[in-house]
Design a protein around this motif. Structure first.
Motif, PDB file in Angstrom:
ATOM      1  N   ASP A   1      -6.657  -3.624   5.398  1.00 16.76           N
ATOM      2  CA  ASP A   1      -7.547  -2.466   5.464  1.00 16.76           C
ATOM      3  C   ASP A   1      -8.951  -2.922   5.870  1.00 16.76           C
ATOM      4  O   ASP A   1      -9.835  -3.112   5.035  1.00 16.76           O
TER       5      ASP A   1
ATOM      6  N   SER B   1      -7.849   5.055  11.418  1.00 18.20           N
ATOM      7  CA  SER B   1      -7.532   6.110  12.378  1.00 18.20           C
ATOM      8  C   SER B   1      -7.854   7.454  11.719  1.00 18.20           C
ATOM      9  O   SER B   1      -8.347   7.484  10.594  1.00 18.20           O
ATOM     10  N   ARG B   2      -7.533   8.536  12.409  1.00 17.60           N
ATOM     11  CA  ARG B   2      -7.767   9.850  11.809  1.00 17.60           C
ATOM     12  C   ARG B   2      -6.599  10.316  10.944  1.00 17.60           C
ATOM     13  O   ARG B   2      -6.662  11.391  10.356  1.00 17.60           O
ATOM     14  N   ALA B   3      -5.548   9.524  10.852  1.00 17.54           N
ATOM     15  CA  ALA B   3      -4.454   9.870   9.935  1.00 17.54           C
ATOM     16  C   ALA B   3      -4.967   9.771   8.498  1.00 17.54           C
ATOM     17  O   ALA B   3      -5.772   8.901   8.188  1.00 17.54           O
ATOM     18  N   PRO B   4      -4.484  10.668   7.620  1.00 11.34           N
ATOM     19  CA  PRO B   4      -5.000  10.655   6.241  1.00 11.34           C
ATOM     20  C   PRO B   4      -4.719   9.369   5.469  1.00 11.34           C
ATOM     21  O   PRO B   4      -5.407   9.064   4.507  1.00 11.34           O
ATOM     22  N   LYS B   5      -3.689   8.627   5.873  1.00  4.55           N
ATOM     23  CA  LYS B   5      -3.413   7.358   5.193  1.00  4.55           C
ATOM     24  C   LYS B   5      -2.705   6.432   6.164  1.00  4.55           C
ATOM     25  O   LYS B   5      -2.238   6.877   7.222  1.00  4.55           O
ATOM     26  N   SER B   6      -2.613   5.167   5.823  1.00  4.60           N
ATOM     27  CA  SER B   6      -1.931   4.199   6.678  1.00  4.60           C
ATOM     28  C   SER B   6      -1.543   2.983   5.855  1.00  4.60           C
ATOM     29  O   SER B   6      -2.220   2.634   4.892  1.00  4.60           O
ATOM     30  N   ALA B   7      -0.426   2.351   6.229  1.00  5.59           N
ATOM     31  CA  ALA B   7      -0.044   1.077   5.608  1.00  5.59           C
ATOM     32  C   ALA B   7       0.074   0.002   6.671  1.00  5.59           C
ATOM     33  O   ALA B   7       0.797  -0.973   6.497  1.00  5.59           O
ATOM     34  N   ALA B   8      -0.673   0.181   7.764  1.00  7.13           N
ATOM     35  CA  ALA B   8      -0.534  -0.709   8.918  1.00  7.13           C
ATOM     36  C   ALA B   8      -1.477  -1.908   8.840  1.00  7.13           C
ATOM     37  O   ALA B   8      -2.434  -2.018   9.587  1.00  7.13           O
TER      38      ALA B   8
ATOM     39  N   VAL C   1       4.157  -2.822   7.388  1.00  6.27           N
ATOM     40  CA  VAL C   1       4.422  -3.496   8.654  1.00  6.27           C
ATOM     41  C   VAL C   1       5.642  -4.406   8.540  1.00  6.27           C
ATOM     42  O   VAL C   1       6.581  -4.313   9.323  1.00  6.27           O
TER      43      VAL C   1
ATOM     44  N   GLY D   1      -3.449  10.129  17.644  1.00  3.35           N
ATOM     45  CA  GLY D   1      -4.548   9.693  16.782  1.00  3.35           C
ATOM     46  C   GLY D   1      -4.098   9.248  15.404  1.00  3.35           C
ATOM     47  O   GLY D   1      -4.907   9.195  14.472  1.00  3.35           O
TER      48      GLY D   1
ATOM     49  N   THR E   1      -1.100   6.714  12.940  1.00  3.91           N
ATOM     50  CA  THR E   1      -0.822   5.321  12.623  1.00  3.91           C
ATOM     51  C   THR E   1       0.684   5.073  12.669  1.00  3.91           C
ATOM     52  O   THR E   1       1.472   6.004  12.430  1.00  3.91           O
TER      53      THR E   1
ATOM     54  N   ARG F   1       0.842  -1.214   0.000  1.00  2.00           N
ATOM     55  CA  ARG F   1       0.000   0.000   0.000  1.00  2.00           C
ATOM     56  C   ARG F   1       0.876   1.263   0.000  1.00  2.00           C
ATOM     57  O   ARG F   1       0.737   2.151   0.842  1.00  2.00           O
TER      58      ARG F   1
ATOM     59  N   PRO G   1     -12.591  20.343  12.427  1.00  6.16           N
ATOM     60  CA  PRO G   1     -12.529  21.123  11.184  1.00  6.16           C
ATOM     61  C   PRO G   1     -11.099  21.301  10.690  1.00  6.16           C
ATOM     62  O   PRO G   1     -10.853  21.339   9.486  1.00  6.16           O
ATOM     63  N   GLU G   2     -10.120  21.385  11.614  1.00  3.21           N
ATOM     64  CA  GLU G   2      -8.736  21.610  11.208  1.00  3.21           C
ATOM     65  C   GLU G   2      -8.183  20.399  10.455  1.00  3.21           C
ATOM     66  O   GLU G   2      -7.271  20.523   9.649  1.00  3.21           O
ATOM     67  N   ASP G   3      -8.737  19.226  10.701  1.00  2.00           N
ATOM     68  CA  ASP G   3      -8.325  18.022   9.961  1.00  2.00           C
ATOM     69  C   ASP G   3      -9.331  17.640   8.885  1.00  2.00           C
ATOM     70  O   ASP G   3      -9.134  16.656   8.178  1.00  2.00           O
ATOM     71  N   MET G   4     -10.416  18.401   8.805  1.00  2.00           N
ATOM     72  CA  MET G   4     -11.479  18.096   7.857  1.00  2.00           C
ATOM     73  C   MET G   4     -11.997  16.667   8.049  1.00  2.00           C
ATOM     74  O   MET G   4     -12.136  15.913   7.097  1.00  2.00           O
TER      75      MET G   4
ATOM     76  N   VAL H   1       0.129  11.211  11.073  1.00  2.00           N
ATOM     77  CA  VAL H   1      -0.787  11.742  12.092  1.00  2.00           C
ATOM     78  C   VAL H   1      -1.827  12.645  11.425  1.00  2.00           C
ATOM     79  O   VAL H   1      -1.626  13.104  10.296  1.00  2.00           O
ATOM     80  N   PRO H   2      -2.937  12.915  12.127  1.00  2.00           N
ATOM     81  CA  PRO H   2      -3.863  13.929  11.597  1.00  2.00           C
ATOM     82  C   PRO H   2      -3.094  15.222  11.376  1.00  2.00           C
ATOM     83  O   PRO H   2      -2.207  15.559  12.175  1.00  2.00           O
ATOM     84  N   ILE H   3      -3.440  15.929  10.340  1.00  2.00           N
ATOM     85  CA  ILE H   3      -2.650  17.090   9.924  1.00  2.00           C
ATOM     86  C   ILE H   3      -2.514  18.127  11.046  1.00  2.00           C
ATOM     87  O   ILE H   3      -1.468  18.769  11.190  1.00  2.00           O
TER      88      ILE H   3
ATOM     89  N   GLN I   1      -5.759  22.860   4.591  1.00  2.00           N
ATOM     90  CA  GLN I   1      -7.078  23.276   5.075  1.00  2.00           C
ATOM     91  C   GLN I   1      -7.749  24.237   4.099  1.00  2.00           C
ATOM     92  O   GLN I   1      -8.971  24.252   3.969  1.00  2.00           O
TER      93      GLN I   1
ATOM     94  N   HIS J   1     -12.069  -1.347  16.521  1.00  2.00           N
ATOM     95  CA  HIS J   1     -11.877  -0.068  15.839  1.00  2.00           C
ATOM     96  C   HIS J   1     -10.975  -0.302  14.640  1.00  2.00           C
ATOM     97  O   HIS J   1      -9.946  -0.963  14.755  1.00  2.00           O
TER      98      HIS J   1
ATOM     99  N   THR K   1       2.510   3.426  10.677  1.00  2.00           N
ATOM    100  CA  THR K   1       3.166   3.495   9.377  1.00  2.00           C
ATOM    101  C   THR K   1       2.237   4.117   8.347  1.00  2.00           C
ATOM    102  O   THR K   1       1.142   3.613   8.104  1.00  2.00           O
ATOM    103  N   GLY K   2       2.683   5.228   7.786  1.00  2.00           N
ATOM    104  CA  GLY K   2       1.880   5.909   6.770  1.00  2.00           C
ATOM    105  C   GLY K   2       1.979   5.247   5.423  1.00  2.00           C
ATOM    106  O   GLY K   2       1.017   5.230   4.648  1.00  2.00           O
TER     107      GLY K   2
END
Lengths: 458, 458
Positions: free
Chosen positions: B188, B178-185, A416, A407, A409, A145, B101-104, A341-343, A239, B175, A411-412
Motif C-alpha cells: 500500500d 486507484s479510484r476503486a474503493p479498496k484494493s489488495a494489489a 496478488v 479506473g 484494481t 489485506r 460525485p457518483e463515486d464520492m 472498480v469505482p462504484i 450514493q 501513481h 484485485t479487490g
C-alpha cells in the motif's frame, strides 16, 4: 536435498515441530484454487516470535525461502512454495494474548481463525467485523489485506489492524503501531505490512480494532429482473449514504446453485442480500429508505429477517455460495476471479463480464461485495481439460484489464500471490518498481515468500 | 553560495517561478510554532508534476535538499529547510482536477486548502471531512497524516486518501492506488506516502474520498465540574458505540481564553463540544443517548444547537481556540504538544499532564480530540526567556514519554517533523531502523526533506 544443511539445523532447533513427511508436505502444497500441487521442503510449527526469529536466521544463512501459512484458504497461490523452502504453519500460535474491552481492542497470535476469535469474544459484546467468508486465519487475512461482506461498513484489514509484531528477513523482531486509535509518528509500517503477503516480514502478533455488537440487526433478500437493476440499486444506496452493514450481489446461476446446495427456494434471478446494524429505530429507518430505493428499481420480495436464526441462515447460504457453485458442476475446480472498480462503473463491469463469460462456454456464476465495487466470477473448469483452464485464465485476464480500463484494481481482496503477478506492472507502472525497491531493502536475499507480489531480482 | 550551480539551472527552468528574495525566504523560513527562523536557499513555484520532476532532477544532480510547502501551518518544523536547499511551494498547483460525485471522490492538486476545497464542493452535497482546524493544504495534510475534530467519525488522512501521484527523489513520477474503493494489489504505497512528510516523495495529485453532507447535524456544549468527569463521559460514549461526528474537550483555562477572544460566556470549567450527523431521527436518538451518559457524569447545560449558524459559531470558537489561548498571554509563542493514548488511559494521561503543567509554572491550557484519545497542551512561553522554552520542551518530553508508557504514541496528528525526531527510537525501536531502510532505498542521497522523520545516514 538442496537445503539439507538448513533442515538439519532447523530439526535441532525444533525437534518434533518440523516435518517433511509426505502428508505434511502435501497438505501444505495445495490451495483451494486451481494451482497444481507444489511441495515445500519442510513444514515448521513455531510456538513463539522468538523461535520464528531463530528459524528465519537459519533460513537466511542458507538462503532458504520461508513462506507463512495460516488456514490455507488464499486463492492466488500466496502460500505455495513455488521455489521450495520452508512453510511456517502458525497453528501453534493461535492464542488470544490480551483483550481490552474498554478500548475495543484485542491482541492475538496470527494462527487464530476469525471464527474462533469471534467465539472467544462472544461474552464481551464485541466482535471482529472483517469477514472474507472463508474461516481464514487472522494473520493470513492481514497478510493479504482481506475484506469481504462487511467491508462496506467496517472497512478492510487495512482499517482494522492497529499494531503488529513482525519477524523480518534477518530475524529481527519489530513492533509497528500502538494501541492508540491513531498516530502520525512516521511511516505507517503497519499499513505497509498489511497486504505484503509475507514478502516483507512474518506477522507474529496483531492488535485489532473491535466493534460493539449492534443493538439490532436486520437482514433481507430481494430479487431483480436483471443484473443492471440490482447493481443500480447498490449504486444508489451507497450514493445515498445509507450505512449498510452488508450489501451482497448474487446472480441467477448462483441463486440456482445455492438452492440446490442449501435447500433454499430463491427465484433463479439476480438478488441482493443486505444487512443493517444499529439501534432498533435506526435499523427500521434504514430498511425503509432501502425499501424505497429498491422499489424504484423494480426490486421484489424484500423480506425482512430480524430473527437471529434467519439472519444466520441467510449468511450461511451466502458464505457457502462458493461450495454451492462448485457442487453445481461435480468434479470441477474453480478459477475464482476478483476485481474492483469505482462504484459508478460497476454496472458496466458486471454486464460486460457476464456477456464475456456467456460467450466463453465456461459456467461462471457472478457474486460479490458490490457495495465496494468488488465482485467475483467462479469459473468452473474440468481439471481433465487443460484447455478449459486456459479459457478461464484468459477470461480472468480480460476481467482485470477491464477493471484497469475502468479506473479500478486487478484485485479487490484476494491479493496478488502468484496468480495476479503478471498484472502488477499494468496496474502500478513505476509504483511496482518502488515495491521492488522496498522488498530489496527489507529482504535483500529474497527469502520471504519469493516470487509473490514483486518480481525480484527484477 | 553552496548551491549556486543548481540555482542557475533552476532559474533557467523556472524563470520568474523561483525566487531567493529576502521576503520569499523569510516567509518560507518560519512556522506557527517555536522554531527559529530557518531560511532556505530559494523558493520554487512549480505548475505541474512534470515541472516538479525536472526541478527534483536538478536538485538530485547537485544533492540539494527539496522541501515541500503547503500552507505553512505544520507545528513540528516539517517544512523548514534545516539543511538549506529548495522549498517547493505548491500555491500554483491548487486546482480541483476531477470531481466524481457518483463515486464520492475528487482529485485535486496538493496546494488547495481544505476550506477552498469544501467551498468548491458545496453545490454537490458532498464534503471532505478531515478537519485539522488550521486551513491547511490538502497535500500537507496528507504528508503529515493530519486528522482533527472529525476523525472520530470519518477517520484521518490515512482513511481518506485513495490515490496519489508522487514525484520521487530521482524525479520519477509514480501513481499509487486507484479510484476503486479498496484494493489488495500489493504494498500500500498510498499509505506509505501518507504521513511520510515529504521524505519519500512529493505529492503532486491526490484522489480523496468524499462524504455526503448529513441530512441533519446537531451540536452541543456541556460543562463539567472537573476534567475526570468530562473525560469519563467521552470514554463511555465511545465504548457505547455512539457514532459521534465530533467530541472535543476544552479545559477551564481554554474556556476562559475563548470567552475573552470570541465574546462567548462559557463557565470557566471543563467542557465537551459534541456534534452528531445523520437523519433527523438518528441525530435525535444519538443526542438523547448522549444526554443520558452525560447526566450520569454530572454534565450540565447540554444546550442543543441545530441551527447551522449556531453550529458554525461553536466550531469557529473551537477552531480559534489556539489563537484565543495565544492572545491570553500577549507576546507569547506557543509550544503545542500532541499525544494520543488508548481511550481507557485518557483520564490518567490528561490528569497527570494537568498536574505536571500546573507545577511547571507555564500557562498551558489543554484541549483535544478526545474521542480518539488525542489531546494537546498549548504551552505559552515568553520568547525573551529562553528558560521558558526549555521548561516547555521538558514538559512536552514528559508528556510524550507518559503517552508511550500508557501504550500510546508520541504524536496523534501533528507528525514528527524536526520537533519529535528524538522520540522516534523510543516509540518504534527497531521499526525506526526499518523506516530508515525504506528512506535509504527510495532517497539514497537524502535530498527529500532531510533531517525529518528518520535520521539518515543513521
Amino acid at each position: 536435498m538442496k537445503y539439507q544443511e538448513a533442515l538439519n539445523e532447523l530439526a535441532t532447533l525444533l525437534g518434533q515441530r518440523i516435518s517433511w513427511s509426505k502428508f505434511e508436505l502435501e497438505s501444505h502444497g495445495q490451495s483451494e484454487s486451481y494451482f497444481p500441487l507444489t511441495l515445500p521442503d519442510a513444514v515448521a510449527y513455531p510456538t513463539s516470535a522468538g523461535e520464528l526469529s531463530e528459524i528465519v536466521k537459519i533460513c537466511a544463512k542458507h538462503a532458504m525461502p520461508v513462506i507463512g501459512w495460516g488456514a490455507g484458504t488464499s486463492l492466488e497461490g500466496h502460500a505455495l512454495a513455488h521455489q521450495g523452502g520452508l512453510v511456517v504453519d502458525f497453528r501453534n500460535m493461535a492464542a488470544v494474548l490480551a483483550l481490552h474491552p474498554e478500548d475495543m481492542t484485542v491482541t492475538v497470535q496470527p494462527g487464530i481463525t476469525r471464527e474462533v476469535l469471534n467465539e472467544e469474544l462472544r461474552a464481551t459484546g464485541l466482535f471482529f467485523p472483517v469477514d472474507p467468508g472463508a474461516n481464514a486465519s487472522i494473520g493470513g487475512m492481514a497478510a493479504t489485506r482481506a475484506s469481504g461482506t462487511t467491508a462496506v461498513k467496517y472497512g478492510t484489514m487495512a482499517d482494522n489492524v492497529l499494531a503488529l509484531e513482525v519477524v523480518l528477513a534477518d530475524g529481527r523482531i519489530i513492533h509497528t503501531g500502538s494501541r492508540a486509535p491513531k498516530s502520525a509518528a512516521g511511516y505507517d509500517l503497519t499499513a505497509l505490512m498489511v497486504g505484503s503477503e509475507g514478502t516483507l516480514g512474518l506477522i507474529t502478533e496483531l492488535t485489532l480494532r473491535l466493534q460493539g455488537q449492534p443493538e439490532c440487526s436486520g437482514a433481507a433478500v430481494c430479487a431483480f429482473d436483471d443484473i443492471g437493476a440490482a447493481v443500480d440499486t447498490v449504486i444508489e444506496t451507497i450514493q445515498y449514504g445509507l450505512p449498510m452493514a452488508r450489501i451482497e450481489f448474487i446472480d441467477g446461476p448462483t441463486a440456482a446453485a445455492v438452492n440446490a446446495y442449501s435447500g433454499s427456494d430463491l427465484p433463479e434471478c439476480p438478488h441482493l442480500l443486505v444487512e443493517f446494524h444499529g439501534s432498533e429505530a435506526a435499523v427500521a429507518e434504514q430498511a425503509e429508505t432501502f425499501g424505497e430505493i429498491l422499489k424504484e428499481h423494480g426490486g421484489k420480495g424484500f423480506e425482512w429477517a430480524s430473527r437471529a436464526e434467519d439472519r444466520t441462515a441467510l449468511w450461511h447460504m451466502r458464505h457457502h455460495a462458493y461450495w454451492a457453485i462448485l457442487a453445481s458442476r461435480p468434479g470441477a475446480r474453480a478459477v475464482v476471479t476478483d476485481l474492483c472498480v469505482p462504484i459508478s462503473k460497476l454496472s458496466q463491469a458486471v454486464e460486460e463480464t457476464r456477456a464475456d463469460i456467456a460467450e466463453s462456454g465456461i459456467p461462471g456464476p457472478i457474486l460479490g461485495h458490490v457495495g465496494d465495487g468488488n465482485f467475483h466470477a467462479i469459473l468452473m473448469i474440468d481439471p481433465e481439460k487443460p484447455e478449459e483452464l486456459e479459457t478461464a485464465k484468459a477470461l480472468s485476464s480480460r476481467m482485470v484489464k477491464r477493471a484497469l480500463a475502468l479506473g479500478g484494481t486487478v484485485t479487490g481482496e484476494h491479493g496478488v500471490g502468484y496468480g495476479k503477478l503478471d498484472y502488477m506492472a499494468a496496474e502500478h507502472g513505476g509504483g511496482w518498481d518502488v515495491m521492488g525497491d522496498i522488498k530489496k531493502a527489507l529482504d535483500p536475499q529474497n527469502i520471504l515468500n519469493p516470487g509473490k507480489v514483486v518480481r525480484f531480482p527484477a
